[in-house]
Write a protein that holds these residues in place. Structure first.
Motif, PDB file in Angstrom:
ATOM      1  N   ILE A 195      -8.082   8.054   3.495  1.00  0.00           N
ATOM      2  CA  ILE A 195      -7.051   7.023   3.471  1.00  0.00           C
ATOM      3  C   ILE A 195      -7.227   6.248   2.170  1.00  0.00           C
ATOM      4  N   PRO A 196      -6.200   6.228   1.309  1.00  0.00           N
ATOM      5  CA  PRO A 196      -6.327   5.509   0.040  1.00  0.00           C
ATOM      6  C   PRO A 196      -6.181   4.003   0.228  1.00  0.00           C
ATOM      7  N   GLY A 197      -6.570   3.272  -0.787  1.00  0.00           N
ATOM      8  CA  GLY A 197      -6.332   1.838  -0.782  1.00  0.00           C
ATOM      9  C   GLY A 197      -7.596   1.040  -0.951  1.00  0.00           C
ATOM     10  N   GLU A 198      -7.403  -0.271  -0.950  1.00  0.00           N
ATOM     11  CA  GLU A 198      -8.514  -1.209  -1.052  1.00  0.00           C
ATOM     12  C   GLU A 198      -8.421  -2.165   0.127  1.00  0.00           C
ATOM     13  N   HIS A 199      -8.827  -1.679   1.277  1.00  0.00           N
ATOM     14  CA  HIS A 199      -8.830  -2.475   2.493  1.00  0.00           C
ATOM     15  C   HIS A 199      -9.962  -1.967   3.380  1.00  0.00           C
ATOM     16  N   ALA A 200     -10.197  -2.639   4.471  1.00  0.00           N
ATOM     17  CA  ALA A 200     -11.351  -2.344   5.322  1.00  0.00           C
ATOM     18  C   ALA A 200     -11.372  -0.915   5.850  1.00  0.00           C
ATOM     19  N   LEU A 201     -10.219  -0.288   5.992  1.00  0.00           N
ATOM     20  CA  LEU A 201     -10.199   1.070   6.538  1.00  0.00           C
ATOM     21  C   LEU A 201      -9.887   2.137   5.492  1.00  0.00           C
ATOM     22  N   ALA A 202      -9.942   1.768   4.236  1.00  0.00           N
ATOM     23  CA  ALA A 202      -9.764   2.776   3.183  1.00  0.00           C
ATOM     24  C   ALA A 202     -11.063   3.551   3.040  1.00  0.00           C
ATOM     25  N   GLY A 203     -10.926   4.830   2.755  1.00  0.00           N
ATOM     26  CA  GLY A 203     -12.131   5.615   2.525  1.00  0.00           C
ATOM     27  C   GLY A 203     -11.986   7.036   2.982  1.00  0.00           C
ATOM     28  N   TYR A 232       4.610  -4.464  13.716  1.00  0.00           N
ATOM     29  CA  TYR A 232       4.067  -3.556  12.706  1.00  0.00           C
ATOM     30  C   TYR A 232       4.938  -2.305  12.696  1.00  0.00           C
ATOM     31  N   GLU A 233       5.465  -1.981  11.527  1.00  0.00           N
ATOM     32  CA  GLU A 233       6.272  -0.768  11.376  1.00  0.00           C
ATOM     33  C   GLU A 233       5.958  -0.173  10.008  1.00  0.00           C
ATOM     34  N   ALA A 234       5.256   0.945  10.015  1.00  0.00           N
ATOM     35  CA  ALA A 234       4.803   1.546   8.762  1.00  0.00           C
ATOM     36  C   ALA A 234       5.342   2.958   8.598  1.00  0.00           C
ATOM     37  N   ASN A 235       5.907   3.216   7.430  1.00  0.00           N
ATOM     38  CA  ASN A 235       6.306   4.575   7.070  1.00  0.00           C
ATOM     39  C   ASN A 235       5.065   5.277   6.535  1.00  0.00           C
ATOM     40  N   ILE A 236       4.763   6.435   7.093  1.00  0.00           N
ATOM     41  CA  ILE A 236       3.532   7.151   6.762  1.00  0.00           C
ATOM     42  C   ILE A 236       3.854   8.600   6.431  1.00  0.00           C
ATOM     43  N   PHE A 251       0.586   5.443   2.780  1.00  0.00           N
ATOM     44  CA  PHE A 251       1.436   4.400   3.348  1.00  0.00           C
ATOM     45  C   PHE A 251       1.311   3.158   2.484  1.00  0.00           C
ATOM     46  N   ASP A 252       2.084   2.137   2.785  1.00  0.00           N
ATOM     47  CA  ASP A 252       2.064   0.880   2.031  1.00  0.00           C
ATOM     48  C   ASP A 252       0.831   0.086   2.445  1.00  0.00           C
ATOM     49  N   THR A 253      -0.223   0.179   1.649  1.00  0.00           N
ATOM     50  CA  THR A 253      -1.475  -0.472   2.020  1.00  0.00           C
ATOM     51  C   THR A 253      -1.388  -2.000   1.942  1.00  0.00           C
ATOM     52  N   GLN A 254      -0.556  -2.543   1.050  1.00  0.00           N
ATOM     53  CA  GLN A 254      -0.405  -4.000   0.989  1.00  0.00           C
ATOM     54  C   GLN A 254       0.212  -4.526   2.283  1.00  0.00           C
ATOM     55  N   TYR A 255       1.224  -3.819   2.786  1.00  0.00           N
ATOM     56  CA  TYR A 255       1.836  -4.205   4.061  1.00  0.00           C
ATOM     57  C   TYR A 255       0.799  -4.117   5.178  1.00  0.00           C
ATOM     58  N   PHE A 256       0.027  -3.041   5.191  1.00  0.00           N
ATOM     59  CA  PHE A 256      -1.008  -2.822   6.195  1.00  0.00           C
ATOM     60  C   PHE A 256      -1.979  -4.007   6.224  1.00  0.00           C
ATOM     61  N   VAL A 257      -2.506  -4.381   5.064  1.00  0.00           N
ATOM     62  CA  VAL A 257      -3.463  -5.482   4.959  1.00  0.00           C
ATOM     63  C   VAL A 257      -2.823  -6.807   5.362  1.00  0.00           C
ATOM     64  N   ARG A 258      -1.629  -7.064   4.836  1.00  0.00           N
ATOM     65  CA  ARG A 258      -0.941  -8.338   5.124  1.00  0.00           C
ATOM     66  C   ARG A 258      -0.668  -8.475   6.628  1.00  0.00           C
ATOM     67  N   THR A 259      -0.211  -7.415   7.268  1.00  0.00           N
ATOM     68  CA  THR A 259       0.174  -7.496   8.675  1.00  0.00           C
ATOM     69  C   THR A 259      -1.018  -7.492   9.610  1.00  0.00           C
ATOM     70  N   LEU A 260      -2.014  -6.667   9.314  1.00  0.00           N
ATOM     71  CA  LEU A 260      -3.121  -6.496  10.248  1.00  0.00           C
ATOM     72  C   LEU A 260      -4.337  -7.366   9.956  1.00  0.00           C
ATOM     73  N   PHE A 261      -4.492  -7.781   8.694  1.00  0.00           N
ATOM     74  CA  PHE A 261      -5.628  -8.619   8.332  1.00  0.00           C
ATOM     75  C   PHE A 261      -5.207 -10.038   7.972  1.00  0.00           C
ATOM     76  N   GLY A 262      -3.881 -10.270   7.883  1.00  0.00           N
ATOM     77  CA  GLY A 262      -3.366 -11.607   7.631  1.00  0.00           C
ATOM     78  C   GLY A 262      -3.526 -12.123   6.221  1.00  0.00           C
ATOM     79  N   ASN A 263      -3.621 -11.195   5.227  1.00  0.00           N
ATOM     80  CA  ASN A 263      -3.691 -11.651   3.850  1.00  0.00           C
ATOM     81  C   ASN A 263      -3.089 -10.595   2.941  1.00  0.00           C
ATOM     82  N   ASP A 264      -2.949 -10.924   1.645  1.00  0.00           N
ATOM     83  CA  ASP A 264      -2.371  -9.989   0.678  1.00  0.00           C
ATOM     84  C   ASP A 264      -3.435  -9.256  -0.004  1.00  0.00           C
TER      85      ASP A 264
END
Length: 136
Positions: A37-45, A101-105, A123-136
Motif C-alpha cells: 500500500i503506497p503512501g505516508e500514513h500508518a498503514l502504508a507499507g 468514508y467513500e474511497a475509489n480504489i 487510492f487517495d491517501t490524503q483522503y484516507f488519512v484525513r477521514t480516518l485519522f482526522g488530519n491532513d
C-alpha cells in the motif's frame, strides 16, 4: 491459469473480506503473499505472509472503521489477463468518529497457481488519512 480462473479467485477473496471470514481469506492467498500500500500514513507499507497481512494490515485497517456501519465494496470493473487481475471498486464505510468514508480504489493482483501471490492497492491517501485519522 486462465483469466476467468484468476478473476474467480479475486472475487472469492473479496467475498471472504465481505464476510469477515479469515479462513476463506487465507485460502485465497499464498503463505508468502505480499501486499503493498503506497503512501505516508500508518498503514502504508509492505506486508509479507498471511500473518502480517491479516494481523498487521487487515485487522488494524478494520479497527479504523465504525462497527455500526457496514464496510462494503462496490465493484466497478474487474479486468483479468492471464495471472493478473485489476479491480476498480468503491469502498464505503464510516470512520470510528462517524464520518462517511467513500474511497475509489484500484487493486492489482498477481496470481500464481490459483492463489493470490501479490496485491498492490492505489487510492487517495490524503483522503484516507484525513477521514480516518482526522488530519491532513
Amino acid at each position: 491459469m486462465t483469466s476467468t480462473d484468476a478473476k474467480s479467485v479475486v472475487l472469492a477473496y473479496l467475498k471472504a473480506i465481505d464476510e469477515r471470514d479469515a479462513e476463506a481469506i487465507g485460502a485465497t492467498l499464498w503463505e508468502d503473499a505480499e501486499f503493498r500500500i503506497p503512501g505516508e500514513h500508518a498503514l502504508a507499507g509492505s506486508w509479507v505472509g498471511m500473518d502480517e497481512i491479516l494481523n498487521k494490515f487487515m485487522l488494524p485497517l478494520m479497527e479504523l472503521f465504525s462497527t455500526e456501519v457496514p464496510y462494503t465494496i462496490e465493484i466497478s470493473q474487474v479486468v483479468a489477463e492471464g495471472d493478473t487481475v485489476v479491480l476498480d471498486c468503491v469502498a464505503r464505510a464510516a470512520s470510528r468518529s462517524g464520518l462517511p468514508y467513500e474511497a475509489n480504489i484500484v487493486s492489482v493482483f498477481t496470481l500464481q497457481d490459483g492463489r493470490i501471490k501479490a496485491m498492490r492497492e492505489f487510492f487517495d491517501t490524503q483522503y484516507f488519512v484525513r477521514t480516518l485519522f482526522g488530519n491532513d
